[in-house]
Scaffold this motif. Structure first.
Motif, PDB file in Angstrom:
ATOM      1  N   TYR A 296      55.576  84.300  23.867  1.00  0.00           N
ATOM      2  CA  TYR A 296      54.661  83.817  24.885  1.00  0.00           C
ATOM      3  C   TYR A 296      55.285  82.649  25.639  1.00  0.00           C
ATOM      4  CZ  TYR A 296      51.653  85.927  21.305  1.00  0.00           C
ATOM      5  OH  TYR A 296      51.117  86.762  20.368  1.00  0.00           O
TER       6      TYR A 296
ATOM      7  N   TYR B 193      53.631  79.363  27.926  1.00  0.00           N
ATOM      8  CA  TYR B 193      52.490  78.607  28.422  1.00  0.00           C
ATOM      9  C   TYR B 193      53.038  77.443  29.243  1.00  0.00           C
ATOM     10  CZ  TYR B 193      49.538  80.867  24.848  1.00  0.00           C
ATOM     11  OH  TYR B 193      48.849  81.774  24.079  1.00  0.00           O
TER      12      TYR B 193
ATOM     13  N   PHE C  48      48.001  79.747  29.731  1.00  0.00           N
ATOM     14  CA  PHE C  48      48.791  80.936  29.393  1.00  0.00           C
ATOM     15  C   PHE C  48      49.504  81.470  30.630  1.00  0.00           C
ATOM     16  CE2 PHE C  48      49.829  84.887  27.380  1.00  0.00           C
ATOM     17  CZ  PHE C  48      49.547  85.897  28.288  1.00  0.00           C
TER      18      PHE C  48
ATOM     19  N   SER D 145      52.728  87.102  27.919  1.00  0.00           N
ATOM     20  CA  SER D 145      53.103  87.500  26.569  1.00  0.00           C
ATOM     21  C   SER D 145      54.026  88.708  26.651  1.00  0.00           C
ATOM     22  CB  SER D 145      51.881  87.794  25.705  1.00  0.00           C
ATOM     23  OG  SER D 145      51.168  88.910  26.218  1.00  0.00           O
TER      24      SER D 145
ATOM     25  N   GLU E 264      50.873  91.037  28.565  1.00  0.00           N
ATOM     26  CA  GLU E 264      49.803  90.407  29.343  1.00  0.00           C
ATOM     27  C   GLU E 264      50.419  89.361  30.249  1.00  0.00           C
ATOM     28  OE1 GLU E 264      47.660  89.237  25.467  1.00  0.00           O
ATOM     29  OE2 GLU E 264      46.182  88.908  27.050  1.00  0.00           O
TER      30      GLU E 264
ATOM     31  N   GLN F 150      49.936  81.526  16.695  1.00  0.00           N
ATOM     32  CA  GLN F 150      51.125  81.320  17.504  1.00  0.00           C
ATOM     33  C   GLN F 150      51.757  79.980  17.131  1.00  0.00           C
ATOM     34  OE1 GLN F 150      50.186  81.935  21.667  1.00  0.00           O
ATOM     35  NE2 GLN F 150      49.116  83.839  21.216  1.00  0.00           N
TER      36      GLN F 150
ATOM     37  N   TYR G 260      39.450  84.384  16.832  1.00  0.00           N
ATOM     38  CA  TYR G 260      40.057  83.352  16.006  1.00  0.00           C
ATOM     39  C   TYR G 260      39.956  82.022  16.750  1.00  0.00           C
ATOM     40  CZ  TYR G 260      42.143  87.457  13.854  1.00  0.00           C
ATOM     41  OH  TYR G 260      42.330  88.667  13.249  1.00  0.00           O
TER      42      TYR G 260
ATOM     43  N   ARG H 110      41.298  82.671  20.486  1.00  0.00           N
ATOM     44  CA  ARG H 110      42.031  83.914  20.705  1.00  0.00           C
ATOM     45  C   ARG H 110      41.129  85.083  20.333  1.00  0.00           C
ATOM     46  NH1 ARG H 110      44.380  87.949  17.960  1.00  0.00           N
ATOM     47  NH2 ARG H 110      46.310  88.863  18.710  1.00  0.00           N
TER      48      ARG H 110
ATOM     49  N   GLY I   7      43.595  91.163  23.730  1.00  0.00           N
ATOM     50  CA  GLY I   7      44.744  90.391  24.175  1.00  0.00           C
ATOM     51  C   GLY I   7      45.109  89.273  23.240  1.00  0.00           C
ATOM     52  N   ASN I   8      46.336  88.806  23.392  1.00  0.00           N
ATOM     53  CA  ASN I   8      46.880  87.788  22.496  1.00  0.00           C
ATOM     54  C   ASN I   8      46.838  86.379  23.049  1.00  0.00           C
ATOM     55  OD1 ASN I   8      47.535  89.727  20.615  1.00  0.00           O
ATOM     56  ND2 ASN I   8      49.595  90.029  21.391  1.00  0.00           N
ATOM     57  N   GLN I   9      46.470  86.219  24.297  1.00  0.00           N
ATOM     58  CA  GLN I   9      46.603  84.885  24.865  1.00  0.00           C
ATOM     59  C   GLN I   9      45.608  83.909  24.262  1.00  0.00           C
ATOM     60  OE1 GLN I   9      44.874  83.871  28.817  1.00  0.00           O
ATOM     61  NE2 GLN I   9      44.977  86.076  29.169  1.00  0.00           N
ATOM     62  N   PHE I  10      46.038  82.690  24.180  1.00  0.00           N
ATOM     63  CA  PHE I  10      45.185  81.607  23.726  1.00  0.00           C
ATOM     64  C   PHE I  10      44.513  80.955  24.924  1.00  0.00           C
ATOM     65  CE2 PHE I  10      46.614  82.340  19.725  1.00  0.00           C
ATOM     66  CZ  PHE I  10      46.898  81.273  18.884  1.00  0.00           C
TER      67      PHE I  10
END
Lengths: 115, 115
Positions: free
Chosen positions: A33, A35, A45, A48, A56, A104, B33, B95, B100-103
């Protein structure tokens, strides 16, 4: 303990120049990722990457940005023609396989200053 | 998009005392999460604690614990026996478990520890 590393720690560039920020993710991680954090603002963000392709991306990640995993260890973010507003701290992060991809792990960041 | 709100830009605590940092989030998802990250002046973000939304039990890591209130969409961090090394910016992050994985990060709380 394995860590995400980033180089350089600081970079100063002229507006319109290309920059490449480098990251070495944790070795057995599969998700990567980028950021960014503009001074005084929240971490945002950008993109990814998984299985050698973008999985993404945010609206910030426009055609001026690209990512690449040129070999088995590095993960790069390229900004083709930098603008003043690209000045920020850029963080790389990685996460593991399905059992642990939720968390992460972040690198120390590259502070980019565009003049 | 999910939003994360940290309403306390700055907090201070006496050494050895307890402090609670607040975080609220907005989501329509049921599975996700939540994380607290610490960013000391060296700028690298370090994972402090994480919570899975499906777990009712609050996560704890030594002197760090959370108060996770799913119905209220609240996720506060309690630091007990505060130490000088706890001084840092603290970010709450969300998250999704599925989309999707983005925070998504909050704006952060700057914690000062007073000797």
């Amino acid at each position: 303990e394995p860590e995400v590393t980033q180089t350089p720690s600081h970079q100063v560039t002229q507006m319109g120049q290309e920059v490449i920020l480098r990251c070495v993710p944790i070795s057995n991680h599969l998700y990567f990722y980028w950021y960014r954090q503009i001074l005084g603002q929240k971490v945002e963000f950008l993109v990814s990457f998984y299985n050698n392709e973008i999985s993404e991306k945010s609206e910030i990640f426009d055609d001026q940005f690209s990512v690449e995993r040129p070999d088995g260890s590095n993960f790069t973010l390229k900004i083709r023609s930098t603008k003043l507003e690209d000045s920020a701290m850029y963080f790389c992060a990685s996460s593991g396989t399905s059992g642990g991809q939720e968390t992460q792990y972040f690198g120390p960041g590259t502070r980019l200053l565009v003049l | 998009a999910q939003t994360v709100t940290q309403s306390q830009p700055e907090m201070s605590v006496q050494e050895a005392e307890t402090v609670t940092l607040s975080c609220t989030y907005d989501t329509s998802e049921s599975d996700y999460y939540l994380f607290w990250y610490k960013q000391p002046p060296s700028r690298q973000m370090i994972l402090v604690i994480r919570q899975e939304a499906y777990k009712q039990q609050n996560a704890t890591e030594n002197r760090f614990s959370v108060n996770f209130q799913k119905a209220a969409k609240s996720f506060s961090l309690k630091i007990s026996d505060s130490q000088l090394g706890d001084a840092a910016m603290y970010f709450c992050a969300y998250r999704s478990a599925w989309s999707g994985n983005q925070f998504y990060f909050g704006t952060g709380t700057s914690l000062t520890v007073i000797p």
